[in-house]
Design an enzyme around this catalytic site. Sequence first.
Site: not given
Length: 201
Positions: A40, A61, A63, A157, A169, A173
Amino acid sequence: MDDDNKETSDIELIREKEQQLKRITLMYESALKEMETKIKIISDEFRMLYNYNPIEHIESRIKTPESIIRKCRKRGYPITYKSIVENINDIAGIRIICSFIPDIYKIIEMFENSKDITIIKKKDYIKNPKENGYSSFHIIALVPVSFAYGISEVKVEIQIRTIAMDFWASLEHKIKYKYPKELPENIFDELKECSCMINEL
């Protein structure tokens, strides 16, 4: 060991694993919050310096514990706190979506110049796309997070790509789920051709 003692030992082991996974989740969620704040700030800085914001949006996200355990088993890692933290780089993931390719490299430069994160790994799949046509820039960064017991450097990551690359992508997927065993050659070729068209666009 009698049955009662074995059962007690098993329960204690499960509780210990649960506690470790809770600690991991908290640690990586905190690292994502830190990264989101930094992104930001980068976005605000671009807006101030250039009257332009290169970041369309971000997604993040963590895992799930099941996914972490699955990855450890697949790669033959012990399912311990130390092993997970050392070996799994993508527990916390953040994706930055930009409008144009030059924006990606400007953002990377700002990350590299940042004094409070350390980039430990870079993969440029834009200049060197994967065989199937996948394009994106991947970074593994160490993000310092303050806890009651001190500061931990947590791996995050970061994937940086354009809107068009992200569309490709997402499509790839979904196609992988449609053909879980092997991608038909004509579909593979079409995906690669689509990727080339996206890069030209």
